[in-house]
Design a protein around this motif. Structure first.
Motif, mmCIF file in Angstrom:
data_model
loop_
_atom_site.group_PDB
_atom_site.id
_atom_site.type_symbol
_atom_site.label_atom_id
_atom_site.label_comp_id
_atom_site.label_asym_id
_atom_site.label_seq_id
_atom_site.Cartn_x
_atom_site.Cartn_y
_atom_site.Cartn_z
ATOM 1 N N PRO A 1 8.087 -5.699 -1.776
ATOM 2 C CA PRO A 1 8.091 -6.877 -1.202
ATOM 3 C C PRO A 1 9.660 -7.518 -1.179
ATOM 4 N N LYS A 2 9.821 -8.510 -0.698
ATOM 5 C CA LYS A 2 11.286 -9.289 -0.608
ATOM 6 C C LYS A 2 11.316 -9.831 -2.086
ATOM 7 N N LYS A 3 10.404 -10.304 -2.590
ATOM 8 C CA LYS A 3 10.553 -11.159 -4.111
ATOM 9 C C LYS A 3 9.613 -10.558 -4.869
ATOM 10 N N CYS A 4 9.865 -9.728 -5.885
ATOM 11 C CA CYS A 4 9.060 -8.856 -6.866
ATOM 12 C C CYS A 4 9.473 -8.856 -8.158
ATOM 13 N N THR A 5 8.574 -8.459 -9.202
ATOM 14 C CA THR A 5 9.154 -8.230 -10.612
ATOM 15 C C THR A 5 8.776 -6.741 -10.508
ATOM 16 N N ILE A 6 9.621 -5.777 -11.099
ATOM 17 C CA ILE A 6 9.253 -4.280 -11.466
ATOM 18 C C ILE A 6 9.448 -4.332 -12.811
ATOM 19 N N LYS A 7 8.354 -3.684 -13.422
ATOM 20 C CA LYS A 7 8.382 -3.402 -14.818
ATOM 21 C C LYS A 7 8.130 -1.995 -15.350
ATOM 22 N N ILE A 8 8.943 -1.234 -15.950
ATOM 23 C CA ILE A 8 8.772 0.128 -16.359
ATOM 24 C C ILE A 8 8.289 0.163 -17.924
ATOM 25 N N ASN B 1 0.818 -1.240 0.103
ATOM 26 C CA ASN B 1 0.037 0.023 0.021
ATOM 27 C C ASN B 1 0.876 1.410 0.010
ATOM 28 N N ASN B 2 2.165 1.193 0.112
ATOM 29 C CA ASN B 2 2.935 2.380 0.270
ATOM 30 C C ASN B 2 4.201 2.431 -0.572
ATOM 31 N N ILE B 3 4.000 1.666 -1.773
ATOM 32 C CA ILE B 3 5.196 1.756 -2.551
ATOM 33 C C ILE B 3 5.221 3.171 -3.366
ATOM 34 N N TYR C 1 6.789 7.903 -16.660
ATOM 35 C CA TYR C 1 6.810 6.594 -17.084
ATOM 36 C C TYR C 1 5.812 6.141 -16.000
ATOM 37 N N LEU C 2 5.582 4.685 -16.317
ATOM 38 C CA LEU C 2 4.547 4.052 -15.632
ATOM 39 C C LEU C 2 5.280 2.809 -15.323
ATOM 40 N N TYR C 3 5.119 2.148 -13.792
ATOM 41 C CA TYR C 3 5.746 1.121 -13.500
ATOM 42 C C TYR C 3 4.590 0.048 -12.714
ATOM 43 N N SER C 4 4.970 -1.030 -12.824
ATOM 44 C CA SER C 4 4.086 -2.106 -11.922
ATOM 45 C C SER C 4 5.064 -2.992 -11.199
ATOM 46 N N VAL C 5 4.360 -3.395 -9.969
ATOM 47 C CA VAL C 5 5.344 -4.202 -8.884
ATOM 48 C C VAL C 5 4.292 -5.583 -8.687
ATOM 49 N N GLY D 1 1.200 -12.915 -6.010
ATOM 50 C CA GLY D 1 0.602 -12.527 -7.316
ATOM 51 C C GLY D 1 0.083 -11.149 -7.569
ATOM 52 N N LYS D 2 -0.228 -10.262 -6.165
ATOM 53 C CA LYS D 2 -0.644 -9.284 -6.435
ATOM 54 C C LYS D 2 0.262 -8.278 -7.239
ATOM 55 N N ILE D 3 -0.397 -7.229 -7.715
ATOM 56 C CA ILE D 3 0.248 -6.139 -8.799
ATOM 57 C C ILE D 3 -0.331 -4.832 -8.157
#
Length: 433
Positions: free
Chosen positions: A350-357, A313-315, A412-416, A422-424
């Motif tokens: 999160p400790k393990k995540c994928t960040i896309k820009i 909630n606070n990224i 730019y947009l990003y997703s985590v 699996g939450k994004i």
């Protein structure tokens, strides 16, 4: 030296042990040529005729020192020389931010031991004679060492130096500094050795840890020479199934200190060092000598920031907007990193995540695979280190596309994507050049 980031990276806890006090004996402060017994020059400390050896350890007495041979150049007797060689005076905590230069260290705090009456007497040994030698003395700070307290019942099985630098047990009411590192209730025995054979090397050492000490802190601070188990250096002090009394006393004299620094600057490498220093050598025009502040000594380099979060909630991104040539632009004078010297941070991930820009048009710019704490390249020039430890709750991006191209100023947009559930979440940031 052990450091621990706390309070979402706003505070760092620093831990170090007292080995500089216990192990330190400087043969350069008082040379072998200056120590011994002689029978030619009366009125100085080394004169053997009618010397008062009351309470003197046997190894320092005239008949035992140097096999009973005199040293006609000696100006101090062996016991005085031994005490003067204990030239530890205090500790300092240093820090610097986003700079590889030794000139940018900032002194956070400093402690100086309280000199005893015997110390002060030793400092002026042979004064008033032609053989006075200034070995250094009271630096007139005398604030004491960190975490001063009063010895209580639970401290009576631990040891400290008396004014003669003999390790003796604490008594109720003695001034006591720091906290014990080892457990006084653990004794070497054959049964303990047998149990330890089924444990890993580190778990064997942990058998001797004081119960109030965190495992990670202990494993960073303990000395293997004090662990009397097979396979450890301290096993040399076990004979016929019995650990030597002197070795156990040495172990139970070891303590540790803790210091905290608050409001750490974010987004930059942060250097921390704990040093010890001595009295100096006034006779040779040497100021107090301090131990080194580099990666081979008591120094640590890290990126202040929070640990990984379970909530998303606070990224956020910092700096946002990113402005070229700001302090977050890692390029420095003579820096060879060039365009790879820029970075922004994704925080509270999160400790393990994928960040896309992505671009605003939805084109993928780059992907970051984050797997917790990692070593981040240092952007400032430093001879001390090339990487800094980044905590598990942050990840950097170098503002280059997946094709190693410099990105254009834009939104730019990003997703985590949290790999655990699996939450994004999505967000945006701005690049201004």
């Amino acid at each position: 030296l052990y450091i621990d980031l706390a309070d979402d990276g706003n505070r760092v806890d620093i831990y170090w042990d007292n080995s500089a006090e216990i192990d330190n004996q400087d043969n350069f402060t008082v040379t072998n040529e200056q120590i011994g017994w002689q029978d030619l020059i009366s009125g100085i400390d080394s004169y053997v005729i009618n010397a008062d050896t009351t309470g003197m350890p046997d190894r320092f007495k005239p008949e035992n020192w140097n096999s009973g041979n005199y040293n006609e150049n000696a100006i101090v007797n062996p016991w005085t020389g031994d005490r003067l060689r204990h030239d530890f005076q205090g500790y300092s905590v240093w820090s610097r931010t986003a700079s590889g230069s030794q000139e940018d260290w900032i002194l956070e705090d400093k402690w100086d031991k309280i000199d005893t009456e015997q110390d002060c007497e030793d400092y002026i040994v042979n004064s008033g004679t032609n053989y006075f030698y200034d070995f250094g003395g009271d630096l007139v700070i005398d604030e004491g060492l960190p975490h001063a307290g009063s010895a209580a019942e639970e401290d009576l099985d631990y040891y400290h130096f008396d004014e003669m630098y003999r390790l003796i047990p604490y008594e109720i009411g003695d001034v006591i500094y720091g906290q014990p590192l080892y457990n006084c209730e653990i004794l070497y025995s054959d049964s303990l050795q047998n149990m330890a054979e089924n444990l890993t090397f580190n778990d064997q050492a942990l058998l001797f840890k004081h119960p109030d000490v965190n495992d990670e802190i202990f494993l960073e601070l303990y000395q293997d020479k004090l662990i009397p188990l097979s396979g450890h250096a301290g096993y040399n002090f076990v004979n016929n199934g019995v650990e030597s009394k002197e070795h156990r006393i040495n172990r139970l004299s070891r303590r540790y200190y803790n210091y905290q620094i608050y409001n750490l600057p974010k987004g930059f490498e942060y250097y921390l060092a704990v040093t010890s220093w001595d009295r100096g050598m006034p006779e040779k025009n040497l100021q107090p000598i301090e131990s080194g502040r580099d990666i081979d000594a008591n120094m640590n380099v890290f990126i202040p920031g929070p640990s990984a979060k379970t909530s998303m909630n606070n990224i956020y991104v910092v700096p946002n907007p990113y402005v070229g040539q700001s302090l977050f632009d890692g390029r420095r004078e003579n820096d060879i990193k060039g365009d790879r010297g820029r970075r922004i941070w994704f925080v509270n991930i999160p400790k393990k995540c994928t960040i896309k820009i992505f671009t605003l048009a939805g084109d993928l710019v780059d992907t970051i695979h984050h797997n917790g704490e990692y070593n981040e390249d240092i952007l400032t020039l430093s001879k001390a280190s090339y990487t800094a430890v980044a905590p598990s709750g942050i990840a950097s991006w170098d503002l280059l596309s997946r094709n190693n191209q410099i990105i254009a100023p834009s939104i730019y947009l990003y997703s985590v994507n949290n790999k655990k559930n699996g939450k994004i979440i999505v967000g945006k940031f701005v690049i201004i050049k």
